[in-house]
Design an enzyme around this catalytic site. Structure first.
Site: not given
Length: 372
Positions: A109, A176, A179, A181, A229, A339-340
């Protein structure tokens, strides 16, 4: 998991997914998660082992943590990996090789944090935060607005990174654009107040992102896919929306798809929530329906709490994937990024595909402190 659900999981998630020259052996991806275990921006053997362990545990596609492109203002930590320079490239080549040896595909990414950069932070301590308009996500003055030279330099940095990813043996690259950015700062009216060709209406705000996509597309071969993304929410602006309606979403997606996006990775906090009134489609479902491109969904897959709870020191219990299976069986989206749950259990994919969900290790916030 019942025998019937185990069969459904195997049938729905075990199918290969292919785009351009990339083939994932199944529909399970590892979501990009910043871990900060790369001193001086260089991923070491521990990072290679970390990703390879998930590939060995059945993940089809690894999407690496965000990695900074070659621009002074791109980053805000010297423990987050970079995607430029001889040392980092050697480290990333080792990561890609390790994942491939375990049967996985892998894409990096590529990331620029934009105006969210902390002033005075490494890796380039005197680099000024830059963004569309010299304002933070909350609207306060911060950094400076990018000049045309800044824009050209960043576009070139993304293209160089995409070309390097292909040269190093990666199977594709992800940009990316989510979010809050840099790329997303241009897409969102809350942070893009420009009055030139890169600001204004929805379509004008996509210009910077589309130029990055086009430059990356031109820098790589036809066999090399580009993922993008995107998200509605931003850090510190969780209710923010790029698009209030499907029509507005179409205005954003069309220039990006035309520029060369092969797969959209639609980031949400909870994958099961509908994106717009009148339909239960989630964001990835709407993006696929509108753009015609394959999509990846993400957001608390296999867990009962979203990732913000982890930042507050909370764990999450393991949950079933029945609703996920319902949605992927009707082709609402093409892949699911986890993810987690994969931080907690490197074998989450294999256990899910085999119906062994009772053996999955639950997520605990303390797991973020180590790379295992």
């Amino acid at each position: 998991m019942t025998d019937e659900n185990a069969r459904r999981a195997a049938d729905a998630l075990s199918r290969p997914f292919a785009v351009r020259g990339l083939t994932s052996r199944n529909r399970i991806a590892m979501a990009p998660m910043t871990r900060q275990f790369s001193p001086n921006g260089v991923p070491g053997q521990d990072v290679a082992d970390y990703y390879a362990r998930r590939a060995a545990g059945g993940v089809g596609l690894i999407i690496t943590e965000g990695t900074y492109v070659d621009h002074d203002s791109a980053g805000t930590s010297d423990r987050i990996p970079v995607f430029h320079g001889e040392d980092a490239f050697a480290g990333w080549a080792g990561v890609a090789d390790a994942v491939h040896r375990e049967g996985g595909a892998i894409i990096p990414q590529l990331w620029h944090v934009g105006v969210t950069r902390a002033e005075g932070a490494p890796p380039v301590v005197d680099a000024e935060p830059v963004g569309p308009s010299g304002v933070s996500l909350s609207g306060e003055p911060k950094g400076r607005a990018m000049t045309q030279k800044d824009l050209d330099d960043v576009i070139g940095a993304f293209a160089d990174a995409a070309a390097a990813a292909e040269r190093l043996g990666f199977d594709g690259a992800e940009l990316h654009g989510a979010h809050g950015y840099l790329i997303d700062q241009f897409l969102w009216e809350g942070s893009n107040r420009r009055t030139d060709a890169y600001g204004g209406d929805l379509v004008a705000r996509t210009r910077f992102a589309a130029e990055i996509v086009a430059a990356c597309r031109a820098a790589v071969s036809d066999a090399f896919p580009l993922f993008f993304r995107m998200s509605q929410w931003k850090m510190d602006a969780y209710e923010a929306k790029l698009a209030q309606t499907p029509e507005e979403l179409e205005a954003i997606l069309t220039p990006l798809a035309d520029a060369g996006v092969d797969v959209f990775h639609a980031s949400t906090r909870r994958y099961w929530l509908p994106e717009f009134d009148g339909s239960d489609l989630n964001l990835a479902g709407w993006v696929k329906k509108i753009s015609g491109r394959p999509t990846v969904t993400v957001g608390s897959v296999g867990l009962d709490g979203d990732f913000f709870s982890a930042f507050q020191g909370n764990g999450s219990s393991v949950t079933g994937v029945d609703q996920l299976l319902d949605r992927i069986e009707r082709d609402e989206f093409d892949m699911v990024a986890v993810g987690r749950a994969l931080i907690a259990d490197p074998e989450w994919a294999a256990k899910t595909l085999l119906g062994r969900t009772e053996d999955i290790t639950p997520f605990g916030a303390e797991m973020l402190k180590t790379l295992r």
